[in-house]
Write a protein that holds these residues in place. Structure first.
Motif, short mmCIF file in Angstrom:
data_model
loop_
_atom_site.label_atom_id
_atom_site.label_comp_id
_atom_site.label_asym_id
_atom_site.label_seq_id
_atom_site.Cartn_x
_atom_site.Cartn_y
_atom_site.Cartn_z
N HIS A 1 4.98 6.21 9.95
CA HIS A 1 4.10 5.59 11.22
C HIS A 1 4.15 4.40 10.57
CE1 HIS A 1 2.63 9.77 12.75
NE2 HIS A 1 3.61 9.40 12.96
N GLN B 1 7.10 1.72 10.87
CA GLN B 1 7.67 1.98 12.26
C GLN B 1 8.05 0.85 12.82
OE1 GLN B 1 7.05 1.80 15.83
NE2 GLN B 1 8.73 2.61 16.43
N TYR C 1 13.04 4.80 7.33
CA TYR C 1 12.43 5.52 8.42
C TYR C 1 13.28 6.81 8.41
CZ TYR C 1 10.40 6.04 13.02
OH TYR C 1 9.76 6.83 14.05
#
Length: 357
Positions: free
Chosen positions: A19, A22, A35
């Protein structure tokens, strides 16, 4: 066994890291590759651990009570907090309990997993049926993000697989934790490094097919490919096999003995529910966009993500937020004795803690 607490905490660090970086993926190919490499297996790994510590027996009254106190009530509390946050920050909010906010989908998934498992366990081949459901749900377009059902069913196989490992005592019988020679750890490291290279080397291809959304297990095949293709289920099956390989490699590299941070693996609920509020200002303000050079900012954000995980699992944070994350609403129940104020919850992956911890 300290290994499982190590695995829990390592997985929650990956959640925070995924997160956290991102927004960097819009401007950095390396960040995007990292990612993708994380999202290929980190939630399947969590589901495997969750299933490993779940029981398929018919739930007792106390276990049913815990689904309410451990899952439903925290879900309602944090949905309310997200509504308030969006109202204050964005000036508007559209509260909808059927559409979980950001990370809250996993709470609902855990509740559904635990409700479904006793029925799956009655069948002759529970793993096969779970696999059919996880692959087959993609062909049904009207199973969507409502109550996170599409994502839950997409990950059901991994949860069932974790339960199956425990049910058949696979880990102990084959000494999968105790016996990990150097050559096995070397292969595991090469597998993870090789996958990261594949993500980076063919990044353009992955962007074109929107690989990230395949790893979410959330969208139907019609949404992912433009129409329902018969071969789409085989693609998901391949990604599921990849997730199992990467999860196994990741677990093979984790320490099996106790470390200074091992006990933090018992408090992943705090990290899971709180980290999104910490990251929200950074993600929405745009400060993580256009950061250059990548060699400086990607390691910096990575270290901050790890630090956030450690901080949110710490004792002071737990004491402050325990009423929200571990609520004990005795007033809700006809028999208040079912809710013990000294009884601590299962964390998102099923970990049990002793009272007073």
């Amino acid at each position: 066994m300290p290994f499982w607490d190590n695995a829990r905490f390592a997985c929650i660090v990956l959640v925070v890291l995924g997160h956290g970086i991102q927004r960097l993926t819009y401007d950095s190919d390396i960040a995007y590759a990292l990612y993708l490499s994380i999202y290929a297996f980190h939630m399947p790994a969590f589901a495997v651990i969750s299933g490993y510590f779940s029981k398929a027996a018919s739930p007792s009254t106390r276990q049913m009570t815990r689904i309410i106190t451990d899952i439903i009530v925290p879900y309602l509390i944090f949905e309310a907090l997200w509504t308030l946050t969006k109202l204050l920050v964005e000036g508007h909010a559209d509260p909808n309990l059927t559409q979980p906010s950001w990370t809250l989908w996993f709470l609902l998934a855990l509740g559904i997993f635990r409700l479904v498992l006793p029925y799956l366990a009655l069948l002759r081949w529970p793993l096969v049926w779970a696999l059919v459901i996880s692959v087959g749900v993609g062909y049904v377009s009207n199973v969507n993000s409502t109550f996170s059902l599409s994502r839950t069913l997409g990950l059901l196989f991994f949860f069932t697989f974790g339960w199956w490992l425990r049910e058949h005592d696979i880990i102990r019988r084959f000494r999968l934790v105790e016996h990990r020679p150097w050559w096995l750890r070397t292969i595991a490291a090469l597998v993870l490094a090789g996958w990261l290279f594949v993500c980076w080397r063919w990044l353009t291809v992955w962007q074109q097919i929107d690989l990230t959304h395949w790893f979410f297990y959330e969208d139907s095949y019609a949404h992912l490919t433009g129409e329902v293709h018969w071969w789409a289920g085989a693609v998901r099956l391949g990604f599921m096999a990849l997730a199992l390989v990467l999860t196994s490699a990741f677990f093979a590299l984790l320490p099996r003995s106790e470390r200074r941070w091992t006990t933090l693996g018992q408090y992943t609920m705090y990290v899971y529910l709180l980290h999104s509020f910490v990251l929200y200002p950074f993600r929405e303000s745009g400060v993580l966009r256009g950061l250059d050079p990548t060699w400086l900012w990607l390691p910096t954000v990575t270290l901050l993500a790890v630090a956030i995980a450690f901080l949110l699992a710490s004792g002071p944070i737990r004491r402050v937020f325990r009423p929200l994350i571990e609520p004990r609403p005795r007033w809700m129940f006809a028999d208040a004795a079912l809710v013990s104020t000294s009884d601590h919850r299962n964390d998102p992956t099923g970990s049990r803690r002793a009272a007073g911890s």
